[in-house]
Design a protein around this motif. Structure first.
Motif, PDB file in Angstrom:
ATOM      1  N   ASP A  21       0.843  -1.196   0.000  1.00 15.56           N
ATOM      2  CA  ASP A  21       0.000   0.000   0.000  1.00 15.56           C
ATOM      3  C   ASP A  21       0.875   1.241   0.000  1.00 15.56           C
ATOM      4  O   ASP A  21       1.352   1.681   1.048  1.00 15.56           O
ATOM      5  N   MET A  22       1.066   1.835  -1.164  1.00 16.48           N
ATOM      6  CA  MET A  22       1.922   3.009  -1.285  1.00 16.48           C
ATOM      7  C   MET A  22       1.218   4.296  -0.867  1.00 16.48           C
ATOM      8  O   MET A  22       1.806   5.365  -0.932  1.00 16.48           O
ATOM      9  N   THR A  23      -0.057   4.205  -0.453  1.00 11.19           N
ATOM     10  CA  THR A  23      -0.738   5.401   0.047  1.00 11.19           C
ATOM     11  C   THR A  23      -0.357   5.688   1.495  1.00 11.19           C
ATOM     12  O   THR A  23      -0.637   6.778   2.005  1.00 11.19           O
ATOM     13  N   GLN A  24       0.273   4.721   2.162  1.00 14.98           N
ATOM     14  CA  GLN A  24       0.654   4.889   3.565  1.00 14.98           C
ATOM     15  C   GLN A  24       2.077   5.429   3.678  1.00 14.98           C
ATOM     16  O   GLN A  24       2.949   5.072   2.879  1.00 14.98           O
ATOM     17  N   PRO A  25       2.338   6.273   4.664  1.00 19.68           N
ATOM     18  CA  PRO A  25       3.661   6.896   4.775  1.00 19.68           C
ATOM     19  C   PRO A  25       4.693   5.980   5.416  1.00 19.68           C
ATOM     20  O   PRO A  25       4.381   4.880   5.884  1.00 19.68           O
ATOM     21  N   ILE A  26       5.914   6.470   5.444  1.00 15.77           N
ATOM     22  CA  ILE A  26       7.007   5.882   6.210  1.00 15.77           C
ATOM     23  C   ILE A  26       7.261   6.799   7.404  1.00 15.77           C
ATOM     24  O   ILE A  26       7.307   8.019   7.252  1.00 15.77           O
ATOM     25  N   VAL A  27       7.429   6.216   8.588  1.00 11.38           N
ATOM     26  CA  VAL A  27       7.762   6.983   9.788  1.00 11.38           C
ATOM     27  C   VAL A  27       9.092   6.449  10.314  1.00 11.38           C
ATOM     28  O   VAL A  27       9.223   5.259  10.604  1.00 11.38           O
ATOM     29  N   SER A  28      10.082   7.339  10.454  1.00 10.33           N
ATOM     30  CA  SER A  28      11.432   6.938  10.835  1.00 10.33           C
ATOM     31  C   SER A  28      11.870   7.712  12.077  1.00 10.33           C
ATOM     32  O   SER A  28      11.936   8.943  12.057  1.00 10.33           O
ATOM     33  N   VAL A  29      12.179   6.981  13.152  1.00  7.45           N
ATOM     34  CA  VAL A  29      12.525   7.576  14.446  1.00  7.45           C
ATOM     35  C   VAL A  29      14.012   7.380  14.716  1.00  7.45           C
ATOM     36  O   VAL A  29      14.527   6.261  14.591  1.00  7.45           O
ATOM     37  N   SER A  30      14.689   8.455  15.103  1.00  7.59           N
ATOM     38  CA  SER A  30      16.124   8.399  15.399  1.00  7.59           C
ATOM     39  C   SER A  30      16.360   8.476  16.903  1.00  7.59           C
ATOM     40  O   SER A  30      15.828   9.359  17.575  1.00  7.59           O
ATOM     41  N   LEU A  31      17.168   7.556  17.411  1.00  8.57           N
ATOM     42  CA  LEU A  31      17.541   7.542  18.819  1.00  8.57           C
ATOM     43  C   LEU A  31      19.046   7.322  18.927  1.00  8.57           C
ATOM     44  O   LEU A  31      19.624   6.543  18.172  1.00  8.57           O
ATOM     45  N   GLY A  32      19.676   8.014  19.869  1.00 11.47           N
ATOM     46  CA  GLY A  32      21.102   7.796  20.096  1.00 11.47           C
ATOM     47  C   GLY A  32      21.997   8.717  19.302  1.00 11.47           C
ATOM     48  O   GLY A  32      21.707   9.907  19.127  1.00 11.47           O
ATOM     49  N   VAL A  33      23.093   8.168  18.811  1.00 10.12           N
ATOM     50  CA  VAL A  33      24.141   8.931  18.125  1.00 10.12           C
ATOM     51  C   VAL A  33      23.572   9.660  16.903  1.00 10.12           C
ATOM     52  O   VAL A  33      22.765   9.088  16.158  1.00 10.12           O
ATOM     53  N   PRO A  34      23.974  10.915  16.672  1.00 16.33           N
ATOM     54  CA  PRO A  34      23.475  11.667  15.507  1.00 16.33           C
ATOM     55  C   PRO A  34      23.865  11.009  14.186  1.00 16.33           C
ATOM     56  O   PRO A  34      24.864  10.286  14.091  1.00 16.33           O
ATOM     57  N   ALA A  35      23.068  11.289  13.164  1.00 11.10           N
ATOM     58  CA  ALA A  35      23.320  10.765  11.828  1.00 11.10           C
ATOM     59  C   ALA A  35      22.977  11.841  10.805  1.00 11.10           C
ATOM     60  O   ALA A  35      22.338  12.847  11.123  1.00 11.10           O
ATOM     61  N   VAL A  36      23.404  11.612   9.577  1.00 18.03           N
ATOM     62  CA  VAL A  36      23.047  12.491   8.456  1.00 18.03           C
ATOM     63  C   VAL A  36      22.175  11.695   7.501  1.00 18.03           C
ATOM     64  O   VAL A  36      22.606  10.676   6.949  1.00 18.03           O
ATOM     65  N   PHE A  37      20.952  12.163   7.329  1.00 23.39           N
ATOM     66  CA  PHE A  37      19.964  11.552   6.443  1.00 23.39           C
ATOM     67  C   PHE A  37      20.004  12.286   5.113  1.00 23.39           C
ATOM     68  O   PHE A  37      20.026  13.527   5.076  1.00 23.39           O
TER      69      PHE A  37
ATOM     70  N   VAL B  47      21.415   6.921   4.471  1.00 22.87           N
ATOM     71  CA  VAL B  47      22.037   7.393   5.698  1.00 22.87           C
ATOM     72  C   VAL B  47      23.545   7.353   5.487  1.00 22.87           C
ATOM     73  O   VAL B  47      24.109   6.308   5.130  1.00 22.87           O
ATOM     74  N   ALA B  48      24.204   8.507   5.669  1.00 24.57           N
ATOM     75  CA  ALA B  48      25.652   8.594   5.487  1.00 24.57           C
ATOM     76  C   ALA B  48      26.361   7.757   6.549  1.00 24.57           C
ATOM     77  O   ALA B  48      25.802   7.489   7.628  1.00 24.57           O
ATOM     78  N   PRO B  49      27.601   7.319   6.274  1.00 20.17           N
ATOM     79  CA  PRO B  49      28.341   6.535   7.272  1.00 20.17           C
ATOM     80  C   PRO B  49      28.355   7.234   8.635  1.00 20.17           C
ATOM     81  O   PRO B  49      28.640   8.432   8.726  1.00 20.17           O
ATOM     82  N   LEU B  50      28.016   6.482   9.663  1.00 21.32           N
ATOM     83  CA  LEU B  50      27.913   7.051  11.004  1.00 21.32           C
ATOM     84  C   LEU B  50      29.298   7.403  11.529  1.00 21.32           C
ATOM     85  O   LEU B  50      30.228   6.596  11.470  1.00 21.32           O
ATOM     86  N   LYS B  51      29.419   8.613  12.055  1.00 24.11           N
ATOM     87  CA  LYS B  51      30.684   9.042  12.641  1.00 24.11           C
ATOM     88  C   LYS B  51      30.797   8.508  14.074  1.00 24.11           C
ATOM     89  O   LYS B  51      29.794   8.402  14.778  1.00 24.11           O
ATOM     90  N   PRO B  52      32.027   8.190  14.511  1.00 22.60           N
ATOM     91  CA  PRO B  52      32.194   7.708  15.888  1.00 22.60           C
ATOM     92  C   PRO B  52      31.672   8.739  16.884  1.00 22.60           C
ATOM     93  O   PRO B  52      31.943   9.932  16.767  1.00 22.60           O
ATOM     94  N   ASN B  53      30.910   8.282  17.850  1.00 25.70           N
ATOM     95  CA  ASN B  53      30.309   9.168  18.834  1.00 25.70           C
ATOM     96  C   ASN B  53      29.774   8.303  19.963  1.00 25.70           C
ATOM     97  O   ASN B  53      29.730   7.074  19.861  1.00 25.70           O
ATOM     98  N   VAL B  54      29.340   8.940  21.031  1.00 22.02           N
ATOM     99  CA  VAL B  54      28.741   8.217  22.155  1.00 22.02           C
ATOM    100  C   VAL B  54      27.534   9.009  22.628  1.00 22.02           C
ATOM    101  O   VAL B  54      27.587  10.235  22.754  1.00 22.02           O
ATOM    102  N   HIS B  55      26.435   8.307  22.885  1.00 20.38           N
ATOM    103  CA  HIS B  55      25.236   8.924  23.441  1.00 20.38           C
ATOM    104  C   HIS B  55      25.009   8.338  24.832  1.00 20.38           C
ATOM    105  O   HIS B  55      25.226   7.143  25.050  1.00 20.38           O
ATOM    106  N   PRO B  56      24.566   9.158  25.794  1.00 20.95           N
ATOM    107  CA  PRO B  56      24.418   8.647  27.168  1.00 20.95           C
ATOM    108  C   PRO B  56      23.426   7.508  27.309  1.00 20.95           C
ATOM    109  O   PRO B  56      23.531   6.721  28.266  1.00 20.95           O
ATOM    110  N   LEU B  57      22.462   7.380  26.403  1.00 21.37           N
ATOM    111  CA  LEU B  57      21.458   6.317  26.513  1.00 21.37           C
ATOM    112  C   LEU B  57      21.743   5.103  25.641  1.00 21.37           C
ATOM    113  O   LEU B  57      21.268   4.004  25.943  1.00 21.37           O
ATOM    114  N   THR B  58      22.484   5.280  24.566  1.00 26.11           N
ATOM    115  CA  THR B  58      22.703   4.174  23.624  1.00 26.11           C
ATOM    116  C   THR B  58      24.175   3.833  23.415  1.00 26.11           C
ATOM    117  O   THR B  58      24.489   2.951  22.610  1.00 26.11           O
ATOM    118  N   GLY B  59      25.073   4.521  24.118  1.00 24.54           N
ATOM    119  CA  GLY B  59      26.488   4.266  23.936  1.00 24.54           C
ATOM    120  C   GLY B  59      26.931   4.654  22.535  1.00 24.54           C
ATOM    121  O   GLY B  59      26.603   5.744  22.052  1.00 24.54           O
TER     122      GLY B  59
END
Length: 216
Positions: free
Chosen positions: A141-157, A192-204
């Motif tokens: 069903d292409m009438t329905q959207p995509i929902v994308s949630v980001s948690l933890g280390v930052p990324a570039v979409f 999603v671009a290659p993730l840069k090394p980083n640390v987040h307090p909740l996800t390491g």
């Protein structure tokens, strides 16, 4: 890109337009961050993260699992949705209510009402992991959207158009951000671009991405 301020459950959220029918909801998931990560931990205990193989034989750099009635899988036979975890033959873990509610609320905030996902892909990125440019086109069903949630280390979409070589916008995604796209942008190419090394307090060292879809 343009943006607007709006209130959701007493909190002000910054909504940024990425393209036609595509928006970034800054901080939309922050109120549920702990419940979301607890749910991911429970899901991964039942259906562990794994690195899938593409039809071409390449191992994905992103580790993945699923919850909900359907899960997205990839192997030498192709990309598809399946009701069972191929590692165990058991059904995927049920989608927790907190995930279902967040996805529906984010979709509604972006203008897509009555979104009821039946698949949640959970991706775990570590340093260097990336997602190649692609379209989400395995859903019925292409009438329905995509929902994308980001948690933890930052990324570039990276979000583009209907053609692979269309211009792309680079969108920094922080912990708690949610991107919703559908309608005229439903088949937009994205990566999603290659993730840069980083640390987040909740996800390491990890970025956790929840991608909700109506697959069946």
């Amino acid at each position: 890109m343009t943006g607007d301020l709006f209130d959701t459950e007493g909190a002000t959220v910054w909504q940024e337009r990425l393209a036609d029918d595509a928006v970034l909801l800054h901080g939309f998931a922050l109120a549920d961050q702990h419940a979301l990560l607890d749910a991911v931990e429970r899901i991964a205990a039942a259906a562990p993260f794994r690195h899938l193989v593409t039809p071409g034989g390449f191992t994905m750099s992103v580790a993945m699992t699923n919850c909900g009635p359907l899960g997205w899988v990839s192997d030498r036979r192709g990309y598809r949705y399946d009701a069972a975890d191929p590692l165990t033959g058991a059904p995927w873990p049920a989608m927790p209510d907190v995930l279902q509610r967040l996805a529906s609320a984010a979709a509604a905030s972006a203008g897509f009402t009555h979104f009821e996902p039946d698949a949640c892909l959970i991706n775990r990125y570590d340093a260097g992991a990336r997602l190649s440019l692609h379209q989400d086109r395995d859903e019925r069903d292409m009438t329905q959207p995509i929902v994308s949630v980001s948690l933890g280390v930052p990324a570039v979409f990276q979000f583009g158009g209907m053609q692979r070589n269309d211009a792309k916008v680079r969108v920094p995604l922080l912990h708690g951000d949610v991107v919703v796209w559908g309608g005229r942008s439903r088949l937009a190419y994205h990566a999603v671009a290659p993730l840069k090394p980083n640390v987040h307090p909740l996800t390491g060292p990890y970025r956790i991405n929840l991608t909700f879809r109506k697959a069946g």
